[in-house]
Structure formats: C-alpha cells, structure tokens
Design a protein around this motif. Structure first.
Motif, PDB file in Angstrom:
ATOM      1  N   ILE A 146     -20.328 -12.014 -73.579  1.00  0.00           N
ATOM      2  CA  ILE A 146     -21.362 -11.326 -74.369  1.00  0.00           C
ATOM      3  C   ILE A 146     -21.169  -9.821 -74.272  1.00  0.00           C
ATOM      4  O   ILE A 146     -21.229  -9.109 -75.288  1.00  0.00           O
ATOM      5  CB  ILE A 146     -22.776 -11.758 -73.916  1.00  0.00           C
ATOM      6  CG1 ILE A 146     -23.081 -13.150 -74.470  1.00  0.00           C
ATOM      7  CG2 ILE A 146     -23.829 -10.753 -74.373  1.00  0.00           C
ATOM      8  CD1 ILE A 146     -24.423 -13.710 -74.084  1.00  0.00           C
ATOM      9  N   HIS A 147     -20.931  -9.319 -73.077  1.00  0.00           N
ATOM     10  CA  HIS A 147     -20.737  -7.863 -72.908  1.00  0.00           C
ATOM     11  C   HIS A 147     -19.478  -7.395 -73.626  1.00  0.00           C
ATOM     12  O   HIS A 147     -19.484  -6.320 -74.259  1.00  0.00           O
ATOM     13  CB  HIS A 147     -20.720  -7.496 -71.424  1.00  0.00           C
ATOM     14  CG  HIS A 147     -22.076  -7.560 -70.805  1.00  0.00           C
ATOM     15  ND1 HIS A 147     -22.972  -6.520 -70.834  1.00  0.00           N
ATOM     16  CD2 HIS A 147     -22.711  -8.585 -70.167  1.00  0.00           C
ATOM     17  CE1 HIS A 147     -24.092  -6.874 -70.248  1.00  0.00           C
ATOM     18  NE2 HIS A 147     -23.952  -8.126 -69.823  1.00  0.00           N
ATOM     19  N   LEU A 148     -18.416  -8.168 -73.567  1.00  0.00           N
ATOM     20  CA  LEU A 148     -17.191  -7.814 -74.291  1.00  0.00           C
ATOM     21  C   LEU A 148     -17.430  -7.842 -75.801  1.00  0.00           C
ATOM     22  O   LEU A 148     -16.933  -6.976 -76.542  1.00  0.00           O
ATOM     23  CB  LEU A 148     -16.052  -8.770 -73.915  1.00  0.00           C
ATOM     24  CG  LEU A 148     -15.542  -8.658 -72.474  1.00  0.00           C
ATOM     25  CD1 LEU A 148     -14.560  -9.785 -72.164  1.00  0.00           C
ATOM     26  CD2 LEU A 148     -14.906  -7.293 -72.234  1.00  0.00           C
ATOM     27  N   PHE A 149     -18.180  -8.814 -76.262  1.00  0.00           N
ATOM     28  CA  PHE A 149     -18.533  -8.925 -77.677  1.00  0.00           C
ATOM     29  C   PHE A 149     -19.322  -7.693 -78.128  1.00  0.00           C
ATOM     30  O   PHE A 149     -19.027  -7.102 -79.175  1.00  0.00           O
ATOM     31  CB  PHE A 149     -19.327 -10.218 -77.878  1.00  0.00           C
ATOM     32  CG  PHE A 149     -19.940 -10.368 -79.229  1.00  0.00           C
ATOM     33  CD1 PHE A 149     -19.166 -10.754 -80.323  1.00  0.00           C
ATOM     34  CD2 PHE A 149     -21.292 -10.152 -79.422  1.00  0.00           C
ATOM     35  CE1 PHE A 149     -19.738 -10.912 -81.578  1.00  0.00           C
ATOM     36  CE2 PHE A 149     -21.869 -10.314 -80.669  1.00  0.00           C
ATOM     37  CZ  PHE A 149     -21.094 -10.683 -81.745  1.00  0.00           C
ATOM     38  N   LEU A 150     -20.321  -7.310 -77.362  1.00  0.00           N
ATOM     39  CA  LEU A 150     -21.118  -6.122 -77.711  1.00  0.00           C
ATOM     40  C   LEU A 150     -20.230  -4.883 -77.770  1.00  0.00           C
ATOM     41  O   LEU A 150     -20.345  -4.065 -78.690  1.00  0.00           O
ATOM     42  CB  LEU A 150     -22.249  -5.925 -76.694  1.00  0.00           C
ATOM     43  CG  LEU A 150     -23.436  -6.866 -76.828  1.00  0.00           C
ATOM     44  CD1 LEU A 150     -24.330  -6.774 -75.599  1.00  0.00           C
ATOM     45  CD2 LEU A 150     -24.216  -6.560 -78.099  1.00  0.00           C
ATOM     46  N   HIS A 151     -19.369  -4.748 -76.789  1.00  0.00           N
ATOM     47  CA  HIS A 151     -18.468  -3.594 -76.745  1.00  0.00           C
ATOM     48  C   HIS A 151     -17.520  -3.589 -77.951  1.00  0.00           C
ATOM     49  O   HIS A 151     -17.303  -2.544 -78.577  1.00  0.00           O
ATOM     50  CB  HIS A 151     -17.679  -3.590 -75.430  1.00  0.00           C
ATOM     51  CG  HIS A 151     -16.782  -2.419 -75.294  1.00  0.00           C
ATOM     52  ND1 HIS A 151     -17.255  -1.145 -75.054  1.00  0.00           N
ATOM     53  CD2 HIS A 151     -15.431  -2.323 -75.392  1.00  0.00           C
ATOM     54  CE1 HIS A 151     -16.236  -0.308 -75.007  1.00  0.00           C
ATOM     55  NE2 HIS A 151     -15.116  -0.996 -75.201  1.00  0.00           N
ATOM     56  N   ALA A 152     -16.976  -4.742 -78.286  1.00  0.00           N
ATOM     57  CA  ALA A 152     -16.042  -4.843 -79.414  1.00  0.00           C
ATOM     58  C   ALA A 152     -16.716  -4.485 -80.739  1.00  0.00           C
ATOM     59  O   ALA A 152     -16.065  -4.008 -81.659  1.00  0.00           O
ATOM     60  CB  ALA A 152     -15.451  -6.246 -79.487  1.00  0.00           C
ATOM     61  N   HIS A 153     -18.021  -4.689 -80.820  1.00  0.00           N
ATOM     62  CA  HIS A 153     -18.766  -4.395 -82.050  1.00  0.00           C
ATOM     63  C   HIS A 153     -19.641  -3.153 -81.892  1.00  0.00           C
ATOM     64  O   HIS A 153     -20.622  -2.988 -82.641  1.00  0.00           O
ATOM     65  CB  HIS A 153     -19.588  -5.614 -82.464  1.00  0.00           C
ATOM     66  CG  HIS A 153     -18.735  -6.769 -82.872  1.00  0.00           C
ATOM     67  ND1 HIS A 153     -18.100  -6.842 -84.090  1.00  0.00           N
ATOM     68  CD2 HIS A 153     -18.357  -7.880 -82.196  1.00  0.00           C
ATOM     69  CE1 HIS A 153     -17.391  -7.949 -84.166  1.00  0.00           C
ATOM     70  NE2 HIS A 153     -17.525  -8.598 -83.021  1.00  0.00           N
ATOM     71  N   ASN A 154     -19.289  -2.303 -80.950  1.00  0.00           N
ATOM     72  CA  ASN A 154     -19.963  -1.011 -80.743  1.00  0.00           C
ATOM     73  C   ASN A 154     -21.475  -1.138 -80.605  1.00  0.00           C
ATOM     74  O   ASN A 154     -22.220  -0.293 -81.095  1.00  0.00           O
ATOM     75  CB  ASN A 154     -19.605  -0.041 -81.868  1.00  0.00           C
ATOM     76  CG  ASN A 154     -18.135   0.260 -81.896  1.00  0.00           C
ATOM     77  OD1 ASN A 154     -17.525   0.484 -80.851  1.00  0.00           O
ATOM     78  ND2 ASN A 154     -17.550   0.232 -83.083  1.00  0.00           N
ATOM     79  N   HIS A 155     -21.919  -2.207 -79.982  1.00  0.00           N
ATOM     80  CA  HIS A 155     -23.351  -2.429 -79.739  1.00  0.00           C
ATOM     81  C   HIS A 155     -24.164  -2.293 -81.025  1.00  0.00           C
ATOM     82  O   HIS A 155     -25.274  -1.746 -81.026  1.00  0.00           O
ATOM     83  CB  HIS A 155     -23.872  -1.490 -78.646  1.00  0.00           C
ATOM     84  CG  HIS A 155     -23.220  -1.714 -77.333  1.00  0.00           C
ATOM     85  ND1 HIS A 155     -23.730  -2.556 -76.394  1.00  0.00           N
ATOM     86  CD2 HIS A 155     -22.056  -1.229 -76.798  1.00  0.00           C
ATOM     87  CE1 HIS A 155     -22.937  -2.580 -75.328  1.00  0.00           C
ATOM     88  NE2 HIS A 155     -21.910  -1.787 -75.559  1.00  0.00           N
ATOM     89  N   SER A 156     -23.617  -2.800 -82.123  1.00  0.00           N
ATOM     90  CA  SER A 156     -24.271  -2.692 -83.431  1.00  0.00           C
ATOM     91  C   SER A 156     -25.525  -3.561 -83.491  1.00  0.00           C
ATOM     92  O   SER A 156     -25.727  -4.467 -82.672  1.00  0.00           O
ATOM     93  CB  SER A 156     -23.304  -3.119 -84.531  1.00  0.00           C
ATOM     94  OG  SER A 156     -23.068  -4.516 -84.439  1.00  0.00           O
ATOM     95  N   ALA A 157     -26.350  -3.301 -84.503  1.00  0.00           N
ATOM     96  CA  ALA A 157     -27.561  -4.096 -84.708  1.00  0.00           C
ATOM     97  C   ALA A 157     -27.202  -5.565 -84.947  1.00  0.00           C
ATOM     98  O   ALA A 157     -27.884  -6.461 -84.446  1.00  0.00           O
ATOM     99  CB  ALA A 157     -28.360  -3.538 -85.879  1.00  0.00           C
TER     100      ALA A 157
END
Length: 190
Positions: free
Chosen positions: A153-164
């Motif tokens: 999940i954290h890697l996913f958020l980082h990969a998508h720049n913590h977008s909405a």
C-alpha cells in the motif's frame, strides 16, 4: 513468655508454574472480551470511511493497486492468534491513515474520529497480548502477509504521488481490512 512462632505457609514447587499458567490464561481471556456484542467498532469505522469518500470528476487509472490478501480471509485462527492479527491490522491502518498526505484528501473531522477509534482499540489489544508472544509457528504466518500488504500500500501511494485517486483506493482497502477485522473479533470471542 516467648511469642508463639507461626510458620509461613509454604508454596509447593508447582506454584511458580501455576502462577505462570494463570497469568497466561488471564491475558488470553482479557483479549476475548475486548469487543462485546454491543460494540459498534468496526461498523462505526466503516461508516467514517464511507463519509471520507471523495467524488471524482475524472476516472482513476491506477496501476497495480494492492488488494487484501485472499490467504487471510479463510484462516482458522485460535482466539489469541486472531487477537495478534487484529492488532497488526489496526497498527498498520493507524500508521497508514495518520500520514500527513491524507489531510489534503479526506475531511479532517472524520479522519481524526477514525484515528481515535483505531487507537481506542489498539491500546487494549497491546495490553492483553504478551510482548514476547509468538502466536504463529511455521511457514503460514498471517502477520507476514499483513506486513507485505501494507508495505505494498505504501509503495502504491508513493508510485502514484499520494494522489486523491490513490488515497481513495487505500480507503477502499481500509474498508476491506476492517471487514476482515470484524471476522477476527468474532473469532476472538470464542
């Protein structure tokens, strides 16, 4: 006149072992009664997550979103194992959802209420589980799957720049985690 001498009662050699057993039993029972049938958690937390849903004007095109591990959905756990699993999920949810980047995407009142609910349930679980407990033995350790899931999940958020969009997917995954937590609390009550 000499004072009568009273001998102190002597504990048999098995007393220390009995005390350890009673302590373990007490901590095990403490975990069973953390959530009563009247407790509305995780239902309240699920409603708060629903309230945090953001209407998107654009469709989200996310690559490789993480999904709750299917291997955790059908485990037959003992109550102390369910408590350890519930604690790990709650700790990871709290850590993930307390991130500074959620503030810009979710309403602060609902987010803060959710974080307070999570912390309210983390603390008693930490108290009822022994620090040195190893609830799982062998290669099928659900705690490792939970750790990997939240790392993804954290890697996913980082990969998508913590977008909405990314945070909205995390909100849906938090719902899945809380629904699994509901099943774990039923196991803990056995």
């Amino acid at each position: 006149m000499p004072a009568p001498t009273a001998t102190a009662p002597r504990l048999p050699h098995a007393a220390p072992a009995l005390l350890l057993l009673l302590t373990a039993l007490a901590s095990s029972l403490a975990c069973q009664h953390l959530w009563t049938h009247e407790d509305t958690f995780p239902g309240d937390a699920l409603r708060l997550l629903q309230d945090m849903a953001v209407g998107h004007t654009q469709p989200c095109h996310l690559t490789q979103p993480p999904f709750f591990p299917a291997s955790l959905l059908h485990d037959n756990l003992q109550p102390h194992q369910a408590a350890a699993t519930a604690l790990r999920i709650l700790q990871h949810l709290f850590h993930t959802l307390s991130s500074n980047s959620t503030r810009q995407h979710w309403p602060s009142h609902a987010r803060n209420h959710l974080l307070n609910d999570l912390q309210h349930h983390i603390h008693p679980l930490e108290q009822c589980l022994p620090d040195n407990a190893a609830p799982f033995k062998g290669p099928r350790n659900p705690l490792l799957a939970i750790n990997k899931y939240f790392r993804d999940i954290h890697l996913f958020l980082h990969a998508h720049n913590h977008s909405a969009c990314a945070w909205d997917h995390v909100r849906l995954e938090a719902r899945a985690s809380l629904q699994h937590l509901h099943n774990l609390t039923r196991t803990m009550r056995r």
